[in-house]
Scaffold this motif. Structure first.
Motif, mmCIF file in Angstrom:
data_model
loop_
_atom_site.group_PDB
_atom_site.id
_atom_site.type_symbol
_atom_site.label_atom_id
_atom_site.label_comp_id
_atom_site.label_asym_id
_atom_site.label_seq_id
_atom_site.Cartn_x
_atom_site.Cartn_y
_atom_site.Cartn_z
ATOM 1 N N UNK A 129 0.821 -1.213 0.000
ATOM 2 C CA UNK A 129 0.000 0.000 0.000
ATOM 3 C C UNK A 129 0.856 1.265 0.000
ATOM 4 N N UNK A 130 2.089 1.151 0.462
ATOM 5 C CA UNK A 130 2.999 2.300 0.512
ATOM 6 C C UNK A 130 3.979 2.325 -0.653
ATOM 7 N N UNK A 131 4.009 1.264 -1.448
ATOM 8 C CA UNK A 131 4.999 1.169 -2.514
ATOM 9 C C UNK A 131 4.381 0.748 -3.828
ATOM 10 N N UNK A 132 5.153 -0.023 -4.589
ATOM 11 C CA UNK A 132 4.733 -0.474 -5.918
ATOM 12 C C UNK A 132 4.669 -1.992 -5.945
ATOM 13 N N UNK A 133 3.542 -2.525 -6.383
ATOM 14 C CA UNK A 133 3.361 -3.961 -6.540
ATOM 15 C C UNK A 133 3.557 -4.305 -8.016
ATOM 16 N N UNK A 134 4.527 -5.165 -8.298
ATOM 17 C CA UNK A 134 4.802 -5.588 -9.669
ATOM 18 C C UNK A 134 4.008 -6.859 -9.957
ATOM 19 N N UNK A 135 3.218 -6.811 -11.018
ATOM 20 C CA UNK A 135 2.269 -7.883 -11.301
ATOM 21 C C UNK A 135 2.822 -8.986 -12.190
ATOM 22 N N UNK A 136 3.876 -8.691 -12.956
ATOM 23 C CA UNK A 136 4.367 -9.648 -13.951
ATOM 24 C C UNK A 136 5.866 -9.890 -13.816
ATOM 25 N N UNK A 137 6.283 -10.342 -12.634
ATOM 26 C CA UNK A 137 7.676 -10.698 -12.402
ATOM 27 C C UNK A 137 7.753 -12.212 -12.313
ATOM 28 N N UNK A 138 8.713 -12.814 -13.027
ATOM 29 C CA UNK A 138 8.752 -14.267 -13.155
ATOM 30 C C UNK A 138 10.150 -14.827 -12.914
ATOM 31 N N UNK A 139 10.189 -16.047 -12.411
ATOM 32 C CA UNK A 139 11.452 -16.770 -12.306
ATOM 33 C C UNK A 139 11.833 -17.292 -13.688
ATOM 34 N N UNK A 140 13.133 -17.400 -13.942
ATOM 35 C CA UNK A 140 13.604 -17.995 -15.192
ATOM 36 C C UNK A 140 13.720 -19.513 -15.068
ATOM 37 N N UNK A 141 13.688 -20.014 -13.832
ATOM 38 C CA UNK A 141 13.682 -21.449 -13.550
ATOM 39 C C UNK A 141 13.147 -21.591 -12.139
#
Length: 557
Positions: free
Chosen positions: A86-98
């Motif tokens: 709520x105080x920052x930025x939520x990244x919706x599309x971050x993924x592991x490469x493995x």
């Protein structure tokens, strides 16, 4: 009021003295605050370099964080992490490469993909000279520390301080290797308590006792909520008697998958992928949760899922409470508004979706990483961001936040401009994914693919990179729940196949569209981008000609 000449001179001198003091105070306000300074954060409001607190849990899927608004959000599993969002930025599309522990951590530390950093599976290592993020943060003027789960075998020697769990580590009374207690790997100490509490105590003590005036870069890594979900006893009543929402794909997956994941005519459903239900009779969560095998299939599945999720979310609760303790410490010491705080996990986790548990799969619940950033100097940062990023980008991102630049040997890219609402230049069209460990541990076939904002293309190529790999290998940690000798029976070869999902119209990945002629042109474009990324990222299997042969044979299937 009138002043005499002498009075005027005295008043002028006082004014000049006050002005000088204000100048000094202003100058001091722009210096990095002392590590031991516990004064009001007002005097520390504009540091030249912010501290960076990087908090990473293990297997904490985004869907088990309230701020991501999944079916589990109403259970309120993570109020402290939600507050950060709520105080920052939520990244919706971050993924592991493995999506397994060791390769993911290696990519975070090196900014590189597996074939470049050499960590393809759980046996990989990163020696001191390749621990690039820690070294570069030190060169940028930071005091560095690594505390908690490490899982990269060799000593974390590039950090100024470390206190880490050997291998996977224990949930209770954990053994840790302490840089101040001798030579690796004989520098072990045992600390009583639950690992989430213990690791947090260590980090707080390190923050309290720092002697330098440098900003800190602390990598604080929880073991939880990795299986076997051993939560602290105080959480025994959390969610007791509460019905936990179930995924729609838990009981039926009729158009999901392919012959690579189900077998010809569903002939391998009982073999591939550890299940919640009785589907995989050798290894399913009902066995581990000691559910009555005489129950009907649906009731068995229901009870296994409910118990699985309760245990998992109880370990998540311990993570969230200890996250709150770290935040409270920063606030109490006046460091909260001088510290960039990042919360993430090393990968996601299947929580019954498609009747799967664990990770490894390229399906979103497994490969998506939560990533939340609070930057006290970016009050106008967006509340949400949908940029396609992955864990090779974390090192460049944090280096830019530290005022440094990622070296050319890092393959990831910084997405820090997002925090300033700036567009990213020359950004990737999609993120590349690769799981190497064909049918090891959880019977997941080897595969690679690409995930864009709208589509996901997966190629299951059905062979191990190691030609000497034994199909009767020992089970990881001996956790074959239906055999006492820990030996996996010989495994049937799996077919090769492609899968395609429309992530905008089918976010739960219920329908494989690969054989739908309407998507012929889209598949062609995705394959071209997949080929381009494999070549540009050094992921072309140059050392594995037997894999190249499979790819060449089936690329146009």
């Amino acid at each position: 009021m009138r002043y005499s000449s002498k009075q005027f001179k005295r008043q002028l001198a006082r004014a000049c003295t006050c002005l000088s003091l204000l100048t000094i105070v202003a100058a001091c306000g722009n210096q990095q605050p002392s590590a031991t300074n516990t004064t009001s954060p007002v005097a520390q409001s504009k540091p030249t370099q912010y501290n960076i607190l990087y908090i990473m849990s293990d297997d904490h899927t985004a869907s088990a964080i309230g701020a991501y608004q999944s079916r589990l959000a109403r259970l309120n599993p993570t109020p402290n992490i939600d507050q950060l969002a709520s105080e920052g930025t939520l990244f919706e599309n971050v993924f592991a490469t493995n999506s397994i522990c060791t390769p993911s951590r290696a990519s975070v530390l090196t900014g590189q993909y597996p074939q470049t950093n050499g960590v393809l599976d759980l046996n990989g290592t990163i020696p001191t000279e390749k621990q690039h993020l820690a070294r570069l943060m030190g060169e940028a003027g930071y005091e560095t520390a690594m505390i908690g789960k490490w899982h990269l075998r060799e000593e974390p020697g590039a950090f100024d301080y470390y206190k880490v769990l050997p291998e996977q580590g224990l949930y209770f009374d954990p053994v840790l290797r302490d840089k101040n207690q001798g030579k690796w790997p004989h520098n072990e100490v045992t600390i009583k308590g639950h690992s989430s509490d213990v690791v947090t105590d260590i980090s707080i003590n390190w923050l309290k006792n720092r002697k330098t005036d440098k900003p800190f870069f602390l990598m604080h890594h929880f073991k939880a909520p990795h299986d076997m979900f051993e939560y602290a006893p105080r959480y025994e009543d959390f969610l007791k008697g509460v019905h936990i929402p179930e995924p729609s794909s838990l009981y039926a997956q009729t158009r999901f998958g392919s012959k690579a994941t189900r077998g010809e005519n569903d002939s391998m459903l009982h073999e591939l992928g550890t299940s919640i239900s009785k589907r995989n009779p050798r290894r399913n969560m009902g066995i581990h949760m000691e559910i009555d095998a005489n129950l009907s299939d649906d009731e068995y599945t229901h009870q296994a899922y409910q118990e699985y999720l309760r245990r998992y979310l109880r370990t998540v609760k311990g993570v969230d409470d200890n996250f709150g303790r770290l935040i409270d410490h920063l606030k109490q010491t006046g460091q909260y508004d001088n510290t960039i705080i990042i919360y993430t996990s090393d990968q996601g986790m299947m929580l019954g979706e498609h009747d799967y548990i664990d990770k490894r799969w390229m399906y979103d619940e497994s490969m998506r990483m939560p990533f939340i950033v609070r930057h006290p100097g970016k009050s106008h940062a967006p509340k949400k961001a949908d940029v396609i990023a992955n864990n090779t980008d974390f090192a460049p991102f944090m280096l830019e936040l530290a005022g440094s630049k990622a070296p050319e040997f890092m393959q990831g890219m910084s997405f820090a401009p997002v925090l300033d609402n700036q567009p990213l230049q020359n950004w990737r069209k999609g993120t590349y994914y690769r799981y190497w460990m064909h049918r090891a541990h959880h019977d997941v076939p080897a595969h690679f693919g690409i995930r864009t904002k709208q589509y996901k293309l997966i190629f299951f190529y059905a062979v191990n990179n190691d030609l000497n790999f034994q199909q009767t290998d020992k089970v990881y940690y001996g956790m074959d729940w239906s055999r006492k000798d820990g030996v996996i029976p010989a495994k049937t070869p799996t077919p090769v196949a492609w899968e395609l999902y429309d992530m905008l119209n089918d976010p739960d990945e219920m329908v494989n569209l690969y054989n739908d002629p309407q998507y012929k042109d889209i598949i062609k474009e995705l394959k071209a981008e997949l080929k381009h990324q494999r070549e540009s990222l050094n992921e072309t299997d140059a050392k594995y000609p037997h894999i190249q042969q499979v790819i060449a044979k089936h690329w146009d299937d």
